[in-house]
Write a protein that holds these residues in place. Structure first.
Motif, PDB file in Angstrom:
ATOM      1  N   GLY A 149     -33.434 -24.181  -5.506  1.00 65.52           N
ATOM      2  CA  GLY A 149     -32.891 -22.957  -6.081  1.00 65.52           C
ATOM      3  C   GLY A 149     -33.757 -21.746  -5.805  1.00 65.52           C
ATOM      4  O   GLY A 149     -34.973 -21.856  -5.639  1.00 65.52           O
ATOM      5  N   ASP A 150     -33.118 -20.588  -5.768  1.00 65.56           N
ATOM      6  CA  ASP A 150     -33.782 -19.339  -5.418  1.00 65.56           C
ATOM      7  C   ASP A 150     -34.026 -18.442  -6.633  1.00 65.56           C
ATOM      8  O   ASP A 150     -34.503 -17.328  -6.498  1.00 65.56           O
ATOM      9  CB  ASP A 150     -32.930 -18.592  -4.370  1.00 65.56           C
ATOM     10  CG  ASP A 150     -33.709 -17.541  -3.610  1.00 65.56           C
ATOM     11  OD1 ASP A 150     -34.767 -17.883  -3.049  1.00 65.56           O
ATOM     12  OD2 ASP A 150     -33.262 -16.377  -3.580  1.00 65.56           O
ATOM     13  N   CYS A 151     -33.712 -18.920  -7.833  1.00 67.32           N
ATOM     14  CA  CYS A 151     -33.752 -18.045  -9.012  1.00 67.32           C
ATOM     15  C   CYS A 151     -35.146 -17.512  -9.310  1.00 67.32           C
ATOM     16  O   CYS A 151     -35.319 -16.324  -9.586  1.00 67.32           O
ATOM     17  CB  CYS A 151     -33.167 -18.738 -10.238  1.00 67.32           C
ATOM     18  SG  CYS A 151     -34.081 -20.184 -10.813  1.00 67.32           S
ATOM     19  N   SER A 208     -35.560 -24.548 -16.514  1.00 63.90           N
ATOM     20  CA  SER A 208     -35.201 -24.740 -15.111  1.00 63.90           C
ATOM     21  C   SER A 208     -34.431 -23.582 -14.482  1.00 63.90           C
ATOM     22  O   SER A 208     -33.956 -23.711 -13.369  1.00 63.90           O
ATOM     23  CB  SER A 208     -34.385 -26.030 -14.960  1.00 63.90           C
ATOM     24  OG  SER A 208     -33.222 -25.975 -15.762  1.00 63.90           O
ATOM     25  N   HIS A 209     -34.315 -22.457 -15.176  1.00 66.60           N
ATOM     26  CA  HIS A 209     -33.617 -21.312 -14.587  1.00 66.60           C
ATOM     27  C   HIS A 209     -34.276 -20.019 -15.052  1.00 66.60           C
ATOM     28  O   HIS A 209     -34.585 -19.866 -16.234  1.00 66.60           O
ATOM     29  CB  HIS A 209     -32.134 -21.337 -14.992  1.00 66.60           C
ATOM     30  CG  HIS A 209     -31.253 -20.440 -14.182  1.00 66.60           C
ATOM     31  ND1 HIS A 209     -31.364 -20.294 -12.824  1.00 66.60           N
ATOM     32  CD2 HIS A 209     -30.220 -19.634 -14.555  1.00 66.60           C
ATOM     33  CE1 HIS A 209     -30.439 -19.443 -12.392  1.00 66.60           C
ATOM     34  NE2 HIS A 209     -29.740 -19.025 -13.419  1.00 66.60           N
ATOM     35  N   ASP A 251     -32.435 -21.606  -1.882  1.00 61.06           N
ATOM     36  CA  ASP A 251     -31.205 -22.186  -2.439  1.00 61.06           C
ATOM     37  C   ASP A 251     -31.057 -23.672  -2.155  1.00 61.06           C
ATOM     38  O   ASP A 251     -30.606 -24.428  -3.017  1.00 61.06           O
ATOM     39  CB  ASP A 251     -29.963 -21.455  -1.912  1.00 61.06           C
ATOM     40  CG  ASP A 251     -29.679 -20.168  -2.665  1.00 61.06           C
ATOM     41  OD1 ASP A 251     -30.080 -20.055  -3.840  1.00 61.06           O
ATOM     42  OD2 ASP A 251     -29.047 -19.275  -2.073  1.00 61.06           O
ATOM     43  N   ASN A 252     -31.425 -24.120  -0.962  1.00 61.24           N
ATOM     44  CA  ASN A 252     -31.228 -25.522  -0.590  1.00 61.24           C
ATOM     45  C   ASN A 252     -32.424 -26.415  -0.892  1.00 61.24           C
ATOM     46  O   ASN A 252     -32.403 -27.596  -0.561  1.00 61.24           O
ATOM     47  CB  ASN A 252     -30.862 -25.621   0.897  1.00 61.24           C
ATOM     48  CG  ASN A 252     -29.516 -24.974   1.170  1.00 61.24           C
ATOM     49  OD1 ASN A 252     -28.603 -25.075   0.367  1.00 61.24           O
ATOM     50  ND2 ASN A 252     -29.411 -24.285   2.293  1.00 61.24           N
ATOM     51  N   SER A 269     -29.546 -12.707 -11.336  1.00 60.82           N
ATOM     52  CA  SER A 269     -30.172 -13.962 -10.922  1.00 60.82           C
ATOM     53  C   SER A 269     -29.651 -14.421  -9.570  1.00 60.82           C
ATOM     54  O   SER A 269     -28.613 -13.961  -9.103  1.00 60.82           O
ATOM     55  CB  SER A 269     -29.937 -15.065 -11.962  1.00 60.82           C
ATOM     56  OG  SER A 269     -28.604 -15.484 -11.938  1.00 60.82           O
ATOM     57  N   HIS A 270     -30.396 -15.343  -8.984  1.00 61.67           N
ATOM     58  CA  HIS A 270     -29.973 -16.047  -7.776  1.00 61.67           C
ATOM     59  C   HIS A 270     -29.707 -17.504  -8.128  1.00 61.67           C
ATOM     60  O   HIS A 270     -29.878 -17.916  -9.264  1.00 61.67           O
ATOM     61  CB  HIS A 270     -31.053 -15.980  -6.702  1.00 61.67           C
ATOM     62  CG  HIS A 270     -30.962 -14.767  -5.826  1.00 61.67           C
ATOM     63  ND1 HIS A 270     -31.759 -14.600  -4.731  1.00 61.67           N
ATOM     64  CD2 HIS A 270     -30.166 -13.666  -5.889  1.00 61.67           C
ATOM     65  CE1 HIS A 270     -31.463 -13.436  -4.147  1.00 61.67           C
ATOM     66  NE2 HIS A 270     -30.514 -12.849  -4.842  1.00 61.67           N
ATOM     67  N   THR A 271     -29.321 -18.271  -7.150  1.00 59.21           N
ATOM     68  CA  THR A 271     -28.866 -19.655  -7.204  1.00 59.21           C
ATOM     69  C   THR A 271     -27.417 -19.640  -7.663  1.00 59.21           C
ATOM     70  O   THR A 271     -26.534 -19.967  -6.891  1.00 59.21           O
ATOM     71  CB  THR A 271     -29.746 -20.578  -8.060  1.00 59.21           C
ATOM     72  OG1 THR A 271     -31.095 -20.479  -7.574  1.00 59.21           O
ATOM     73  CG2 THR A 271     -29.305 -22.020  -7.947  1.00 59.21           C
TER      74      THR A 271
END
Length: 164
Positions: A34-36, A115-116, A30-31, A136-138
């Protein structure tokens, strides 16, 4: 080469379990961008149970510092999935009409760069983006309609099989 079936239900089960939290077995990106895509890779791994340890060009995760670029990078995951002819998940780019649960969608917000990464967890209708739901994540989501995103371009990745 031998193949095994991609376990789509296992992908959805994993996505539901971890959509709003983080599996401690994996680094949380995430930092750092992103974790997606890492989350999508975790889901794909739940359905394939095979990693490809080819240095740089494969798809694998050992730890946060020892992983392939394709594990957590949007473009790298796409390139791996659609070009892989060896061990691990093998996919094609497809239309939304050919999607199944456990497949992947990627979004471009500027129309140039994807980007996602999203995981398809439910299909109510293939004929409208409102009928396709993701995890999803992020921006942690579960059962969110793809149509709720504001994007310029979308691509769909259908995982056909798993090389063993």
């Amino acid at each position: 080469m031998k193949y095994m079936e991609y376990e789509r239900e296992a992908v959805v089960e994993y996505a539901k379990k971890w959509a709003y939290s983080r599996n401690p077995q994996y680094y949380n990106f995430d930092n750092v961008g992103g974790d997606c895509t890492s989350f999508a890779s975790q889901c794909i791994y739940a359905g394939s149970q095979k990693m490809n340890y080819t240095k740089n060009l494969g798809w694998y995760y050992i730890n946060g510092n020892n992983k392939s670029p394709s594990w957590s990078g949007v473009e790298y995951l796409y390139q791996f999935l659609i070009t892989n002819k060896r061990v691990g998940p093998q996919a094609i780019e497809t239309t939304q009409n050919n999607l199944q649960i456990g497949d992947i969608a990627q979004l471009s917000f500027d129309g140039k760069k994807f980007s996602h990464t999203l995981v398809i967890v439910k299909i109510e209708s293939k004929f409208t983006l409102r009928g396709i739901k993701i995890a999803s994540h992020t921006l942690d989501s579960l059962d969110k309609r793809i149509s709720e995103y504001n994007f310029e371009n979308i691509r769909f990745i259908h995982i056909e099989r798993v090389g063993i």
